[in-house]
Design an enzyme around this catalytic site. Structure first.
Site, PDB file in Angstrom:
ATOM      1  CD  GLU A 434      -2.601   1.155   2.692  1.00 50.21           C
ATOM      2  OE1 GLU A 434      -2.965   0.041   3.090  1.00 50.21           O
ATOM      3  OE2 GLU A 434      -2.855   2.208   3.281  1.00 50.21           O
ATOM      4  CD  GLU A 439      -3.287   7.391   5.536  1.00 47.32           C
ATOM      5  OE1 GLU A 439      -4.327   6.805   5.871  1.00 47.32           O
ATOM      6  OE2 GLU A 439      -2.160   7.067   5.945  1.00 47.32           O
TER       7      GLU A 439
END
Length: 549
Positions: A434, A439
């Site tokens: 990932e 974020e």
């Protein structure tokens, strides 16, 4: 951001610059009454009736209708405490008497005062810090603007002992704006006088950088921290004393610098005592408790070399051929040839998330993709939002991804721009790998995360770094990743802040697909604000570049 069984990270609760001062309703103007002061000489015992030699005395003042308390210690030092609780170290060696005046201040300048006499024994000496601070004669210190965390804040106890866990300035962060640029021009000179005592001169070149809580008090206007005309250049006395903060001994020198007459070391937080966490010939790291809020510890790094911002080299990408993009032109719905909707809650998507994803929460308006998180009852959940992917429609290996976006506001929001290995359905997570390009969480405004998850490094052990983007929720910025067989770089506005050395053994050598979503709460997003109603994650474009053939 996350996989179907997970997808996250974390950092803090940055209610960072929320002012913690009390608000008072002036109402009827009354004078403080019933002023009471108690003292406790630290280490006092039958064997040592005047204390343990630290010279430290704890003071506790209380009065009806008082808003703050000023302590004038009778040794050239004084301070203001909003709570009336404070500890002061008297530094004249031997047993000495001091007459301490305490002034309780109320509304409209009304005050009451009393005096207390304390008898204290001190035998503290730290010749090494004295030598390093002054250079044995005179030494000038500057804000270490080139260092990460040269200004920061955290809790005054617990995990905040050694670092600014809520906020840490990136190098030269304050250089660009007139409201803060004065911070980097400060000169702080410590000298030894003829009596071998330390003197201090603060040359602020006419302006000091003030914390927002003190701006109005010193004639500033507007919101936020700012530079204010302020002359504090008089010669001040300095004493060294044992630090009383409770920082573990292995994490501090144990010595505090005390500056007379309310003196400050650069950034003004209403403090005149600075604990020296570390010091050598050319660097110093200090910690001070905010004058009007003892729960906050501020951190400053100083250097003997005044630095200038280095010219940023323009980032040169090895991938310059546009191979896929979505500009989200016009108005309407997503292009189904490029994007899939993932709907539902999927058991919190592995992260205890609170939202239910729908197709209605992603719309294109005026050339902007808007992913809306809404506080509303949706299929048994309290929040709705949207999540889209390019799985089975666009997957690629190596290249540069650039996404121009503006973050949502609101505690509990968790927007993400990320990629997941295309073999995820077969390999599972974290085996498929990932890449979290970006974020962000509304509970930590201004902090952007770039993260990698893979076997051996996932969830709380993921490979992650952060950078500060102070206006991430008010302005569009370019969030990107440069991915090759040799390395993975994370960038904001073409500035690299995180670099990973890729290897043949990592999962980052196979096709990945793109994901955009806005989650609510969960293990990374944290608590949702009680007044949350709606927030929007805005994306101007998504572009993928690869090397020209």
């Amino acid at each position: 951001m996350k996989n179907l069984i997970k997808i996250s990270l974390s950092v803090l609760t940055l209610a960072l610059f929320v002012s913690c001062t009390q608000d008072y309703d002036i109402g009827e103007i009354t004078k403080p009454t019933n002023l009471d002061v108690t003292t406790e000489v630290v280490g006092q015992s039958e064997e040592m009736p005047n204390g343990d030699g630290s010279g430290a005395v704890k003071f506790s003042a209380s009065a009806d209708n008082a808003m703050s308390y000023r302590f004038i210690y009778g040794d050239g030092f004084e301070e203001v405490s909003a709570s009336g609780e404070t500890t002061h170290s008297f530094n004249k060696n031997g047993v000495n008497d001091y007459t301490v005046k305490v002034i309780a201040s109320g509304t409209a300048g009304n005050s009451a005062n009393t005096t207390e006499t304390v008898t204290v024994f001190s035998d503290f000496s730290d010749p090494e810090t004295k030598q390093l601070l002054t250079g044995g004669s005179t030494k000038t210190w500057y804000v270490a603007a080139a260092e990460p965390g040269h200004l920061g804040v955290g809790p005054s106890s617990g995990e905040g002992f050694t670092s600014p866990v809520w906020y840490a300035a990136v190098p030269f962060e304050k250089a660009g704006a007139p409201s803060s640029s004065c911070f980097y021009t400060d000169e702080m000179t410590f000298s030894l006088n003829a009596n071998d005592n330390i003197e201090y001169v603060y040359n602020n070149n006419g302006q000091t950088f003030f914390n927002v809580d003190y701006v109005a008090e010193f004639g500033g206007s507007g919101e936020g921290d700012q530079c204010i005309d302020y002359d504090d250049s008089s010669v001040k006395s300095v004493s060294l004393s044992p630090a009383t903060s409770g920082v573990p001994a292995e994490l501090t020198t144990g010595t505090a610098i005390n500056i007379s007459d309310g003196g400050t070391m650069s950034y003004y937080i209403g403090a005149s005592t600075y604990e020296v966490l570390s010091i050598d010939e050319n660097t110093m790291h200090v910690r001070a408790i905010m004058g009007n809020n003892p729960a906050l510890a501020w951190y400053l790094k100083f250097t003997t070399a005044q630095g200038e911002p280095e010219e940023e080299e323009e980032f040169q990408s090895e991938f310059n051929e546009l191979v896929w993009s979505d500009e989200f032109d016009g108005d309407g719905t997503l292009n189904s040839d490029k994007w899939n909707f993932e709907t539902g809650n999927n058991d919190g998507w592995g992260n205890q998330e609170l939202q239910y994803y729908t197709e209605e929460n992603a719309v294109i308006e005026d050339g902007i993709l808007k992913i809306n998180a809404v506080a509303e009852s949706t299929n048994g959940f309290d929040y709705s939002s949207a999540r889209i992917t390019t799985m089975d429609k666009f997957e690629f290996t190596y290249g540069r991804v650039e996404v121009r976006a503006k973050m949502p506001e609101g505690g509990g929001t968790w927007p993400a721009i990320w990629m997941l290995g295309a073999n995820f359905p077969e390999a599972g997570w974290p085996e498929a790998g990932e890449i979290d390009i970006m974020e962000y969480k509304g509970n930590e405004p201004g902090v952007v995360h770039g993260t990698l998850h893979m076997p051996g490094n996932f969830a709380g052990d993921a490979i992650t770094e952060t950078t500060t983007v102070s206006d991430a929720a008010s302005e569009f910025h370019n969030y990107g990743v440069e991915w090759s067989e040799d390395r993975i770089l994370f960038l904001v506005d073409d500035v690299v802040y995180h670099e990973f050395e890729n290897t043949a053994d990592s999962p980052f050598n196979d096709p990945f697909f793109l994901i955009l979503n806005l989650a609510m709460g969960g293990t990374f997003g944290g608590d949702v604000a009680g007044d949350f109603s709606q927030a929007t994650f805005e994306i101007d474009y998504v572009r993928v570049y690869q090397a020209a053939e």
